[in-house]
Design an enzyme around this catalytic site. Sequence first.
Site, mmCIF file in Angstrom:
data_model
loop_
_atom_site.group_PDB
_atom_site.id
_atom_site.type_symbol
_atom_site.label_atom_id
_atom_site.label_comp_id
_atom_site.label_asym_id
_atom_site.label_seq_id
_atom_site.Cartn_x
_atom_site.Cartn_y
_atom_site.Cartn_z
ATOM 1 N N GLU A 5 5.902 -6.200 12.881
ATOM 2 C CA GLU A 5 6.700 -4.976 13.058
ATOM 3 C C GLU A 5 7.357 -4.961 14.444
ATOM 4 O O GLU A 5 8.491 -4.495 14.601
ATOM 5 C CB GLU A 5 5.821 -3.734 12.868
ATOM 6 N N ASP A 40 0.830 -1.215 0.000
ATOM 7 C CA ASP A 40 0.000 0.000 0.000
ATOM 8 C C ASP A 40 0.858 1.255 0.000
ATOM 9 O O ASP A 40 0.779 2.095 0.891
ATOM 10 C CB ASP A 40 -0.956 -0.007 1.205
ATOM 11 N N HIS A 95 10.590 4.864 11.185
ATOM 12 C CA HIS A 95 9.148 5.131 11.068
ATOM 13 C C HIS A 95 8.918 6.646 11.137
ATOM 14 O O HIS A 95 9.406 7.303 12.058
ATOM 15 C CB HIS A 95 8.435 4.432 12.223
HETATM 16 C C1 2GW Z 1 -4.112 -5.506 6.397
HETATM 17 C C2 2GW Z 1 -4.826 -4.805 7.385
HETATM 18 C C3 2GW Z 1 -6.209 -4.730 7.363
HETATM 19 C C4 2GW Z 1 -6.871 -5.376 6.345
HETATM 20 C C5 2GW Z 1 -6.150 -6.061 5.355
HETATM 21 C C6 2GW Z 1 -4.765 -6.164 5.384
HETATM 22 C C7 2GW Z 1 -4.004 -6.856 4.322
HETATM 23 C C8 2GW Z 1 -2.608 -6.722 4.274
HETATM 24 C C9 2GW Z 1 -4.648 -7.591 3.278
HETATM 25 O O1 2GW Z 1 -5.886 -7.785 3.233
HETATM 26 N N1 2GW Z 1 -3.906 -8.126 2.265
HETATM 27 C C10 2GW Z 1 -2.547 -7.986 2.224
HETATM 28 O O2 2GW Z 1 -1.905 -8.423 1.257
HETATM 29 N N2 2GW Z 1 -1.903 -7.327 3.248
HETATM 30 C C11 2GW Z 1 -0.423 -7.222 3.187
HETATM 31 O O3 2GW Z 1 0.099 -6.918 4.463
HETATM 32 C C12 2GW Z 1 -0.029 -6.080 2.252
HETATM 33 O O4 2GW Z 1 1.202 -6.374 1.628
HETATM 34 C C13 2GW Z 1 0.126 -4.927 3.234
HETATM 35 O O5 2GW Z 1 0.898 -3.864 2.730
HETATM 36 C C14 2GW Z 1 0.761 -5.649 4.417
HETATM 37 C C15 2GW Z 1 0.642 -4.938 5.774
HETATM 38 O O6 2GW Z 1 -0.688 -4.509 5.980
HETATM 39 P P1 2GW Z 1 -1.023 -2.940 5.955
HETATM 40 O O7 2GW Z 1 -0.295 -2.325 4.812
HETATM 41 O O8 2GW Z 1 -2.492 -2.744 5.988
HETATM 42 O O9 2GW Z 1 -0.416 -2.478 7.315
HETATM 43 P P2 2GW Z 1 0.056 -0.943 7.686
HETATM 44 O O10 2GW Z 1 0.296 -0.145 6.479
HETATM 45 O O11 2GW Z 1 -0.877 -0.364 8.684
HETATM 46 O O12 2GW Z 1 1.419 -1.320 8.322
HETATM 47 C C16 2GW Z 1 2.221 -1.412 9.449
HETATM 48 O O13 2GW Z 1 1.823 -2.394 10.405
HETATM 49 C C17 2GW Z 1 1.732 -3.735 9.904
HETATM 50 C C18 2GW Z 1 1.462 -4.651 11.046
HETATM 51 O O14 2GW Z 1 0.244 -4.323 11.665
HETATM 52 C C19 2GW Z 1 2.986 -4.172 9.197
HETATM 53 O O15 2GW Z 1 4.043 -4.337 10.109
HETATM 54 C C20 2GW Z 1 3.390 -3.164 8.159
HETATM 55 O O16 2GW Z 1 4.621 -3.549 7.566
HETATM 56 C C21 2GW Z 1 3.540 -1.803 8.809
HETATM 57 O O17 2GW Z 1 3.889 -0.852 7.828
HETATM 58 MN MN MN Z 2 1.093 -0.702 4.744
#
Ligand code: 2GW
Ligand code: MN
Length: 307
Positions: A247, A157, A177
């Site tokens: 994370e 994302d 971060h």
């Molecule tokens: C994640 C949260 C809520 C609903 C769906 C998803 C989801 C994540 C999904 O349905 N499908 C999917 O492929 N993902 C993968 O997980 C995708 O690559 C995404 O970028 C990654 C991390 O989820 P994301 O981007 O929603 O989390 P952020 O941007 O709030 O990220 C931080 O916290 C995360 C842990 O909670 C991770 O550590 C991430 O690396 C952090 O940047």
């Molecule tokens: Mn993300």
Amino acid sequence: LAGTGTAVRESHTKYLQPDALTPSRRDVLVLTPWLAPVVWEGTFDIDLLNAQFKLQNATIGLTVFAVKNYMSFLELFLRSAEKYFMAGHRVNYYVFTDQPELVPQLPLPGGRRVIVLRTQSHQRWQDISMQRMGAISRGARQRFLKEVDYLVCADVDMEFRDHVGVEILSSLFGTIHPDFMAVSRYSFSNERRPESQAYIPEDEGDFYYIGAFFGGSVAEVYRLTEACHQAIMIDKANHLEAIWQEESHLNKYLLYHKPTKLLSPEYMCDHDLLQDMQHRKKLGLSNIVRRIRIFALLKNKEVKSNN
Ligand code: 2GW
Ligand code: MN
């Protein structure tokens, strides 16, 4: 030039003389106490670095996960990466997905390719996010070690908006971060329950690293992802899940295995930082972050509250 022992042989290239008495930046930390560089605009000469890495002919792997409806982020991720990520170098994109047929087909120049790998989908988003550590570690063992020299692991994302090149590469790197750039270690959102494998005491911590962008040599990324995967499994067996999932485990690992390079929040700018920058610009104030290289896309935060 991690692990290759290649000497720097591009002395014929003309570049600005470094001045032993002039720091590259006066407003930010450019070197950690363990002597790892922190990458900020103004601290590196990209032509010089490109010449070094060209001699190495390194291939860079970029892992990204697009599971369920996060598939919708993949096209912009890949398109923008084609513009700004490791331009002129060899790149393997490793796309992990539960829907291989939906991976967008982009025209790619020679030396760059997309490799689609099937991965499990999970009910809970926490599991989708956390299982990436195990999947990357298995991928490293099965093929990345043979196919690439460096591995970069990214959230999907996000959008590349400016140059992201070989200046990020090192044995092991993490990204500061953006929300914790100017925050005391007591306020880091580390895991604080001693029962968890991700536990970090309040009086420890160097930086708070974002889970969305890290990497290094394949061997080092293998060690990191395998260690985090094992820690996650132990927590699971004890009915625990770290506060910020993988994370939190990444932060624990990087505290006790110091990264050899750190990326400034230029490499993961979010909406809050952007607003702050625009505000300062209006007031005629200088900005710490001068370039937004990677932008974390804004999404519905409701889904992700940890309470
Ligand atoms: C994640 C949260 C809520 C609903 C769906 C998803 C989801 C994540 C999904 O349905 N499908 C999917 O492929 N993902 C993968 O997980 C995708 O690559 C995404 O970028 C990654 C991390 O989820 P994301 O981007 O929603 O989390 P952020 O941007 O709030 O990220 C931080 O916290 C995360 C842990 O909670 C991770 O550590 C991430 O690396 C952090 O940047
Ligand atoms: Mn993300």
